[in-house]
Design an enzyme around this catalytic site. Sequence first.
Site, mmCIF file in Angstrom:
data_model
loop_
_atom_site.group_PDB
_atom_site.id
_atom_site.type_symbol
_atom_site.label_atom_id
_atom_site.label_comp_id
_atom_site.label_asym_id
_atom_site.label_seq_id
_atom_site.Cartn_x
_atom_site.Cartn_y
_atom_site.Cartn_z
ATOM 1 N N HIS A 93 0.830 -1.203 0.000
ATOM 2 C CA HIS A 93 0.000 0.000 0.000
ATOM 3 C C HIS A 93 0.869 1.260 0.000
ATOM 4 O O HIS A 93 0.585 2.223 -0.728
ATOM 5 C CB HIS A 93 -0.926 0.010 1.221
ATOM 6 C CG HIS A 93 -2.185 -0.777 1.017
ATOM 7 N ND1 HIS A 93 -3.403 -0.174 0.855
ATOM 8 C CD2 HIS A 93 -2.412 -2.109 0.926
ATOM 9 C CE1 HIS A 93 -4.342 -1.104 0.689
ATOM 10 N NE2 HIS A 93 -3.754 -2.280 0.739
ATOM 11 N N ARG A 126 1.129 4.337 -3.096
ATOM 12 C CA ARG A 126 0.624 5.691 -2.880
ATOM 13 C C ARG A 126 1.561 6.730 -3.486
ATOM 14 O O ARG A 126 2.782 6.540 -3.495
ATOM 15 C CB ARG A 126 0.465 5.978 -1.379
ATOM 16 C CG ARG A 126 -0.594 5.136 -0.722
ATOM 17 C CD ARG A 126 -1.009 5.730 0.624
ATOM 18 N NE ARG A 126 0.029 5.729 1.635
ATOM 19 C CZ ARG A 126 0.218 4.749 2.515
ATOM 20 N NH1 ARG A 126 -0.552 3.678 2.487
ATOM 21 N NH2 ARG A 126 1.169 4.848 3.423
ATOM 22 N N GLU A 133 -1.027 7.806 10.770
ATOM 23 C CA GLU A 133 -1.385 6.522 11.359
ATOM 24 C C GLU A 133 -2.085 6.777 12.684
ATOM 25 O O GLU A 133 -1.458 7.214 13.651
ATOM 26 C CB GLU A 133 -0.137 5.658 11.540
ATOM 27 C CG GLU A 133 0.548 5.303 10.220
ATOM 28 C CD GLU A 133 1.765 4.419 10.405
ATOM 29 O OE1 GLU A 133 2.131 4.164 11.574
ATOM 30 O OE2 GLU A 133 2.347 3.996 9.396
#
Length: 335
Positions: A214, A218, A226
């Site tokens: 992921h 990006r 987070e």
Amino acid sequence: MKVLLSGTAGGAGWPAPGCPCASCSRPPSGHRRPFAAVVDDAVRLSFRSPLTGLPPGYLAYGGRALTGPDGAALLCLPPGQEPPDDGPPRYDVVLVDVLERPERLGELRRAGLVDGGTLVAAVGLDHRVRSEEELARRLRLWGVAAVPDGTELRSGVPGPAPVVPRRSLLLGGSRSGKSAEAELRLAAEPYVTYVATGPGGAGDAEWAARVRAHRERRPAHWATLETTDLVAALRGADAPLLVDGLGTWLAAVFDEHGAWEGDRSPVDARCDALVAAWREASAPVVAVSDEVGMGVVPATASGRAFRDALGRLNERLAAESEYVALVVAGRLLEL
């Protein structure tokens, strides 16, 4: 400055001759010809040839940008190319292969090279997108003009603005493509905060590999947050948010409150607060969640409690969203 686009496709055209893929099977032969353009009836553009030998009054930058006698600036970005470092401070017309890397448009906007007065047109189009309908959908999200071969563009005529609903909820099963769709929707934005709600993967190699994939996918200019405090993230946002995802957020909330086997009222309160913050969100937000209504009934009471809580949360957020879709095998079913 005027720009006549005689062709808007990639090097082989769309459909590509002899290509048996589903995308190339739809349009008729010659539907989009290989990219070629003429500026002010004087300067020819293609992906193969850099700008050289310009008529008097034109200035070239890095072989891919120019200014005309009227002061208007144009940028032509083929696959793998970047804007010249010594180019104009902004562009009036941009011809860009957005299918290769749509986040390049976000980078141009972030740098101020593209603004609300810039006409951005998609070129280099081919079977990397499955249909003209899917192409048009993406370009609307990104604020890019979808023009046919033979179109004449003029500087001073702004292109479309990105159409991003204020609140979007994307549902789907495991590996359905819901996260990729969420990222695609915001790809051309200059500022995006990716809100990661799950654990980082310490001690779990398989989960760490997912997180790493992921991150690598990006855009580099996106910020990452987070956190499980989604209420604060929503209320403090001044740029688009991508929340991925609500299932891992809810699992973390169950953990924080020891609610798998104990009192679940704190979880209900956290969900209430999230729905309220979602309702009041001022910046665009795209959230990814798991569709739990079509799976196997969990064997444990705690599993069923989690399924029910996430299902209720999805339903409540969907009621407060301008856009909701189910992603299945990478395809969107708008709800």
